[in-house]
Design a protein around this motif. Structure first.
Motif, PDB file in Angstrom:
ATOM      1  N   SER A   1      -5.361   3.912  -5.770  1.00 33.36           N
ATOM      2  CA  SER A   1      -3.992   3.414  -5.606  1.00 33.36           C
ATOM      3  C   SER A   1      -3.873   2.574  -4.335  1.00 33.36           C
ATOM      4  O   SER A   1      -3.154   1.558  -4.314  1.00 33.36           O
ATOM      5  N   MET A   2      -4.574   2.966  -3.267  1.00 32.27           N
ATOM      6  CA  MET A   2      -4.583   2.156  -2.049  1.00 32.27           C
ATOM      7  C   MET A   2      -5.243   0.802  -2.313  1.00 32.27           C
ATOM      8  O   MET A   2      -4.762  -0.242  -1.840  1.00 32.27           O
ATOM      9  N   VAL A  31       0.836  -1.204   0.000  1.00 28.93           N
ATOM     10  CA  VAL A  31       0.000   0.000   0.000  1.00 28.93           C
ATOM     11  C   VAL A  31       0.866   1.248   0.000  1.00 28.93           C
ATOM     12  O   VAL A  31       0.577   2.234  -0.701  1.00 28.93           O
ATOM     13  N   VAL A  32       1.960   1.239   0.775  1.00 26.84           N
ATOM     14  CA  VAL A  32       2.854   2.406   0.817  1.00 26.84           C
ATOM     15  C   VAL A  32       3.466   2.645  -0.553  1.00 26.84           C
ATOM     16  O   VAL A  32       3.577   3.790  -1.024  1.00 26.84           O
ATOM     17  N   CYS A  73       2.184   1.913  -3.450  1.00 23.91           N
ATOM     18  CA  CYS A  73       1.146   2.463  -4.329  1.00 23.91           C
ATOM     19  C   CYS A  73       0.767   3.896  -3.933  1.00 23.91           C
ATOM     20  O   CYS A  73       0.479   4.722  -4.803  1.00 23.91           O
ATOM     21  N   LEU A  74       0.764   4.187  -2.624  1.00 23.70           N
ATOM     22  CA  LEU A  74       0.420   5.545  -2.185  1.00 23.70           C
ATOM     23  C   LEU A  74       1.487   6.551  -2.612  1.00 23.70           C
ATOM     24  O   LEU A  74       1.169   7.647  -3.068  1.00 23.70           O
ATOM     25  N   GLY A 107       1.095   6.909  -6.200  1.00 22.05           N
ATOM     26  CA  GLY A 107      -0.119   7.691  -6.456  1.00 22.05           C
ATOM     27  C   GLY A 107       0.092   9.172  -6.225  1.00 22.05           C
ATOM     28  O   GLY A 107      -0.378  10.013  -7.001  1.00 22.05           O
ATOM     29  N   ALA A 108       0.813   9.523  -5.145  1.00 17.51           N
ATOM     30  CA  ALA A 108       1.089  10.936  -4.848  1.00 17.51           C
ATOM     31  C   ALA A 108       1.932  11.574  -5.944  1.00 17.51           C
ATOM     32  O   ALA A 108       1.666  12.706  -6.390  1.00 17.51           O
ATOM     33  N   VAL A 117      -6.144   8.574  -5.360  1.00 16.99           N
ATOM     34  CA  VAL A 117      -5.422   8.118  -4.166  1.00 16.99           C
ATOM     35  C   VAL A 117      -6.096   6.868  -3.582  1.00 16.99           C
ATOM     36  O   VAL A 117      -5.432   5.894  -3.212  1.00 16.99           O
TER      37      VAL A 117
END
Length: 419
Positions: A392-393, A349-350, A352-353, A356-357, A389
């Motif tokens: 992406s999570m 998740v990190v 992808c986050l 995503g950012a 966002v």
């Protein structure tokens, strides 16, 4: 959870290049979607603002040729260039009856009769004008502000008075003030040389979306409606006109009532009927069309998110293989399956986050540049950013679960033996 997040960032930092390459699909996918949505929203907002300046609540009533199916035939009559006869036109009597029936809902009725494009002045000093016959309520319906003089009146009849722009006045008289009122000038329309007298001067506004720009803009020249119909030898009646609804009136309901009222005069007319449309419905249709196109292009761009998600799953599987002994050590020290699973899901998740950012930043930048190059006001979409966002999570959880679950099921003794 905080320990898992710290370990995830530590793992990313340890393999910065590999993490960046893993994020690339996420960055490109989200960046593309955000850029497309930003440009689309900017275009939609600019078009809406421009169309609203023409009066969203205005209702255009016009003659429309009936299809053959309306007349009892089969196929629909398409692309016909037929013109209505004088008997088919909307008459003054119909308009008077309409005004009496809906007096409380009508602010103004704008009538026009185009005479054609002409030229005023002579020699090198000439200006192009669109000569249009209008009624007195035209100024109210179009919010026309005069610099000096007055607008045409219905009582002017066939008098050859004109309301011209300040640009045309500068060309004709070298000034655009009250001293030009009553002055005569000539305009050439087609093969006709006509003489008019200045009744009023208005300020030309080139800020409209459809305004004519350039070194020689074409400005409107307004003359009495009756004079235009006589000079143009037009039939008595109107093919179309504009109604401005009164403040507080329900435009949608009033539009339907207006169409029903005038259509009742054409129930026995085999060729023509009346339709009513508003700028509001046009804005809604245009916005809906742009949203559909924007959604379709965004869906295509979002395919790269799936590619990015597969990349995340792949790198997580590699990471688990490389850290098998670490997983075995944690399990030997008492870590449960759920702890191991949560650790690696958090890491996915990190990844992808962060991707995503970066994708959101890239998308907003590209969208802003694209909107600016096209000449539209930049309108980044907050909802699109939040959805991106969140998506992406979701990708991190979806594509990270299988590697995390695989890590959680490792036998601690086999993991500790792994070389």
């Amino acid at each position: 959870m905080l320990d898992n997040i710290r370990m995830a960032f530590a793992s990313l930092w340890a393999g910065k290049m590999r993490a960046l390459l893993t994020m690339l699909g996420i960055i490109i996918g989200i960046g593309s979607v955000i850029a497309i949505v930003t440009v689309g929203d900017s275009l939609s907002g600019s078009l809406t603002d421009s169309l609203q300046s023409f009066g969203v609540g205005n209702i255009t009533v016009s003659l429309q040729q009936k299809s053959e199916s309306d007349s009892g035939g089969g196929a629909v009559r398409m692309f016909s260039m037929a013109r209505p006869s004088e008997e088919d036109l909307i008459t003054d009597a119909m308009l008077e009856e309409y005004q009496a029936a809906y007096a409380g809902s009508i602010y103004a009725i704008s009538l026009e009769s185009a005479l054609g494009t002409g030229t005023v002045g002579g020699g090198e000093d000439t200006a192009s004008v669109q000569v249009t016959g209008v009624n007195a309520q035209y100024a109210d319906a179009n919010e026309l502000e005069l610099l000096c003089g007055r607008f045409v009146k219905d009582s002017d009849g066939e008098r050859q008075l004109a309301v011209v722009s300040d640009l045309a006045c500068e060309t004709l008289f070298g000034r655009a003030d009250s001293s030009v009122l009553g002055q005569s000038f000539q305009v050439t329309v087609g093969q006709k040389l006509l003489t008019f007298y200045v009744a009023g001067v208005y300020e030309y506004d080139d800020s409209g979306y459809f305004s004519m720009t350039g070194e020689d803009p074409v400005t409107e020249m307004y003359i009495p409606l009756a004079a235009a119909q006589k000079l143009g030898e037009a039939d008595e009646g109107y093919q179309s006109f504009t109604v401005v609804a009164a403040s507080g009136a329900d435009t949608a309901a009033f539009l339907d009532e207006t169409e029903a009222f005038f259509s009742s005069f054409y129930t026995r007319n085999e060729s023509w009927t009346v339709t009513a449309t508003s700028m509001e419905s046009l804005v809604e249709e245009m916005t809906s069309m742009l949203n559909t196109v924007k959604l379709a292009i965004s869906a295509i761009a979002a395919i790269s998110l799936l590619v990015g998600g597969i990349g995340v799953m792949n790198i997580m599987l590699v990471s688990i293989t490389e850290r098998t002994r670490e997983i075995g050590t944690r399990k030997a020290l008492g870590a449960r399956r759920g702890d191991i699973r949560l650790q690696f899901i958090t890491e996915a998740v990190v990844i992808c986050l962060v991707g995503g950012a970066l994708g959101v930043a890239l998308g907003v930048a590209l969208g802003s540049v694209g909107a600016s190059l096209l000449g539209y006001a930049v309108k980044p979409s907050l909802s699109a950013v939040l959805v991106a966002v969140g998506f992406s999570m979701a990708i991190g959880v979806f594509f990270g679960y299988y590697p995390a679950n695989k890590a959680a099921k490792l036998d601690p003794i086999d993991a500790l033996r792994y070389e």
